[in-house]
Design an enzyme around this catalytic site. Structure first.
Site, PDB file in Angstrom:
ATOM      1  N   ARG A 210       2.084   5.324  -0.238  1.00 32.17           N
ATOM      2  CA  ARG A 210       3.409   5.281   0.369  1.00 32.17           C
ATOM      3  C   ARG A 210       3.336   4.423   1.625  1.00 32.17           C
ATOM      4  NH1 ARG A 210       2.687  10.872  -0.910  1.00 32.17           N
ATOM      5  NH2 ARG A 210       4.216  11.642  -2.433  1.00 32.17           N
TER       6      ARG A 210
ATOM      7  N   LYS B 160       2.383  14.941   4.322  1.00 29.49           N
ATOM      8  CA  LYS B 160       3.133  15.897   5.126  1.00 29.49           C
ATOM      9  C   LYS B 160       2.725  17.321   4.756  1.00 29.49           C
ATOM     10  CE  LYS B 160       5.812  12.815   7.127  1.00 29.49           C
ATOM     11  NZ  LYS B 160       5.351  11.606   6.456  1.00 29.49           N
TER      12      LYS B 160
ATOM     13  N   HIS C 248       7.905   0.156  -1.459  1.00 33.13           N
ATOM     14  CA  HIS C 248       8.045   1.095  -2.571  1.00 33.13           C
ATOM     15  C   HIS C 248       8.029   0.380  -3.923  1.00 33.13           C
ATOM     16  CE1 HIS C 248       8.934   4.848  -4.525  1.00 33.13           C
ATOM     17  NE2 HIS C 248       9.851   4.238  -5.231  1.00 33.13           N
TER      18      HIS C 248
ATOM     19  N   ARG D 270       4.499   0.009  -4.799  1.00 37.50           N
ATOM     20  CA  ARG D 270       3.978   1.312  -5.225  1.00 37.50           C
ATOM     21  C   ARG D 270       4.412   1.602  -6.658  1.00 37.50           C
ATOM     22  NH1 ARG D 270       2.616   6.785  -3.846  1.00 37.50           N
ATOM     23  NH2 ARG D 270       4.195   8.314  -4.427  1.00 37.50           N
TER      24      ARG D 270
ATOM     25  N   HIS E  21       2.444  13.281  -6.410  1.00 37.07           N
ATOM     26  CA  HIS E  21       3.672  13.991  -6.767  1.00 37.07           C
ATOM     27  C   HIS E  21       3.354  15.428  -7.141  1.00 37.07           C
ATOM     28  CE1 HIS E  21       5.741   9.963  -8.016  1.00 37.07           C
ATOM     29  NE2 HIS E  21       5.765  10.167  -6.709  1.00 37.07           N
TER      30      HIS E  21
ATOM     31  N   TYR F 132       9.530   7.507 -11.473  1.00 38.59           N
ATOM     32  CA  TYR F 132       8.961   6.330 -10.842  1.00 38.59           C
ATOM     33  C   TYR F 132       8.051   5.518 -11.755  1.00 38.59           C
ATOM     34  CZ  TYR F 132      10.823   7.754  -6.372  1.00 38.59           C
ATOM     35  OH  TYR F 132      11.678   8.083  -5.340  1.00 38.59           O
TER      36      TYR F 132
END
Length: 298
Positions: free
Chosen positions: A149, A173, A238, A241, A264, A273
């Site tokens: 990311r 996170k 992105h 990615r 994910h 994605y």
């Protein structure tokens, strides 16, 4: 200030920087998200499927175009929350889809990726490599080669890439960690760039105030696209990615492996994605299905 306000502001910042959204588009997103947040009493980011279905019930008198736009705004918002690690699941599939199926994300072709790297290799072929060129090489190798990311990439610690270790430990996170394989050429690119970074720096890609921002990363990639004769509207961190995931899928990787590589929590996010073109799907059915190896004409 509610959490929703913070998340909405960050989402709009991302859409402006990485998505190139116009001011009118950003205003429309803000309006839709703030209305939904008001309905959710400031807890939109924590909403589950039932809460979103209740919110959507208030749109019953609106035209399909308006419902489609609001649903799209919320889907993008929740996709952002999951992508950035602010929540583990994406409940937005509970929203109505009056406009039909969601369009596939943008992805670069193998030829376009090759052109990006050709531009970088040309810069690195000079007798005296410039620091910005070494940094560019390291950034693109990590984005496309490991599927990081943008936020993970710009905040990498200086010592995160080790010469004798073929992977990165990415801390997302909430303290969630994952192992990300790193190629020999990416490690080589990072080593080249590290020679320009002071040993006392905390980050691999430092700036005057800490590490380079996502907006600066976006600008660097846009500039590379222009120099590679690729429309800058087609590319962002992105998109690289997503190209990483899509091209791995085309090469035979399975969705579970991609889910791990991309970090994910929910396999449905990986399915959004990663996609393959229809020609490859036809080829898979014709060549890999058990019935393709049986003679049914007898």
């Amino acid at each position: 200030m509610s959490n929703d306000t913070v998340y909405i502001d960050r989402f709009l910042e991302m859409m402006a920087a990485e998505g190139g959204a116009s001011q009118n588009t950003l205003s429309a997103y803000r309006s839709d998200l703030e209305q939904a947040s008001s309905f959710a009493k400031g807890k939109l980011a924590d909403s589950d499927r039932d809460a979103l279905q209740n919110a959507a019930s208030a749109w019953s008198d609106l035209k399909n175009n308006s419902v489609s736009r609001k649903s799209s705004s919320l889907r993008r918002f929740f996709g952002f929350l999951v992508e950035e690690g602010f929540r583990q699941d994406d409940p937005s599939d509970a929203l109505p889809r009056p406009g039909g199926q969601r369009s596939l994300p943008r992805v670069l072709s193998h030829d376009e990726i090759a052109r990006l790297f050709e531009t970088i290799e040309t810069r690195l072929a000079s007798q005296q490599i410039k620091p910005n060129d070494a940094r560019l090489s390291a950034l693109i190798e990590l984005l496309y080669g490991s599927g990081l990311r943008a936020s993970e990439l710009v905040s990498l610690p200086r010592k995160s890439v080790m010469v004798d270790r073929p992977f990165l430990i990415i801390r997302g996170k909430g303290g969630k960690e994952r192992l990300v394989p790193i190629s020999d050429r990416a490690r080589s690119a990072v080593k080249r760039w590290s020679d320009f970074v002071d040993a006392d720096e905390k980050y691999l890609f430092p700036s005057r105030t800490g590490h380079i921002s996502r907006i600066r990363l976006f600008q660097i990639i846009k500039d590379l696209a222009v120099k590679s004769d690729i429309s800058p509207a087609k590319i962002s961190p992105h998109v690289l990615r997503h190209a990483f995931a899509t091209h791995l899928l085309e090469g035979g990787a399975d969705l579970r492996a991609l889910q791990t590589l991309l970090g994910h929590s929910d396999i449905s996010t990986t399915q959004i994605y990663t996609h393959v073109d229809s020609a490859r799907l036809v080829e898979l059915v014709n060549n890999r299905h058990p019935l393709s190896r049986r003679n049914l004409t007898r």
